[in-house]
Enzyme design. Sequence first.
Site, mmCIF file in Angstrom:
data_model
loop_
_atom_site.group_PDB
_atom_site.id
_atom_site.type_symbol
_atom_site.label_atom_id
_atom_site.label_comp_id
_atom_site.label_asym_id
_atom_site.label_seq_id
_atom_site.Cartn_x
_atom_site.Cartn_y
_atom_site.Cartn_z
ATOM 1 N N VAL A 52 0.896 -1.243 0.057
ATOM 2 C CA VAL A 52 -0.060 -0.027 -0.070
ATOM 3 C C VAL A 52 0.992 1.281 -0.144
ATOM 4 O O VAL A 52 1.612 1.609 0.727
ATOM 5 C CB VAL A 52 -1.010 0.084 1.286
ATOM 6 C CG1 VAL A 52 -1.729 1.333 1.242
ATOM 7 C CG2 VAL A 52 -1.740 -1.107 1.038
ATOM 8 N N PRO A 53 0.775 2.047 -0.993
ATOM 9 C CA PRO A 53 1.554 2.964 -1.178
ATOM 10 C C PRO A 53 0.859 4.372 -0.334
ATOM 11 O O PRO A 53 0.472 5.342 -0.854
ATOM 12 C CB PRO A 53 1.719 3.346 -2.808
ATOM 13 C CG PRO A 53 0.247 3.034 -3.180
ATOM 14 C CD PRO A 53 -0.112 1.746 -2.155
ATOM 15 N N CYS A 54 1.371 4.176 0.886
ATOM 16 C CA CYS A 54 0.563 5.459 1.717
ATOM 17 C C CYS A 54 1.201 6.642 1.609
ATOM 18 O O CYS A 54 0.351 7.816 1.929
ATOM 19 C CB CYS A 54 0.600 5.091 3.305
ATOM 20 S SG CYS A 54 2.069 4.009 3.595
ATOM 21 N N HIS A 55 2.142 6.654 0.900
ATOM 22 C CA HIS A 55 2.841 8.043 0.709
ATOM 23 C C HIS A 55 1.975 8.789 -0.338
ATOM 24 O O HIS A 55 2.241 9.827 -0.473
ATOM 25 C CB HIS A 55 4.200 7.675 0.117
ATOM 26 C CG HIS A 55 4.301 6.938 -0.852
ATOM 27 N ND1 HIS A 55 4.847 5.547 -0.625
ATOM 28 C CD2 HIS A 55 4.531 7.076 -2.203
ATOM 29 C CE1 HIS A 55 5.077 5.014 -1.910
ATOM 30 N NE2 HIS A 55 4.910 5.900 -2.892
#
Length: 103
Positions: A52-55
Amino acid sequence: MKKDGFFEQVYVLTKKIPSGKVTTYGQIAKKLGTKDARRVGHALHANPYKEVPCHRVVNKEGRVAENFAFNGPDEQISRLRAEGVGFVSKCYVDLDKHLYILC
DNA sequence: AGCCTGACTCAAA
DNA sequence: CTTTGAGCCAGGC
């Protein structure tokens, strides 16, 4: 591993963000039928999925979560920049150009 | 169980 | 324009 539909929805939507795009907590929250953007933040804070690319998830101002980033604020910013996301400031992405609109 | 804080947002004063 | 309050709800202590 217990099932938290809300959390999973957040992860799924977040993973759907294409490279070079970002979205906001509010967008996700509303998409899931809630008004609580904070829960979205908590979901990403828990972030059990490394995929998950939370950035790519930022607040309404387009600001990244520098204080709670993986290795540090620069890492998160660096990744976004590497994906082609434009920055209007050091920690602020250009939402007008890279905001991912949920459907 | 209860209190406090929080990767948030919006509206009103 | 800035500051404050309120809404929403889960997690940590």
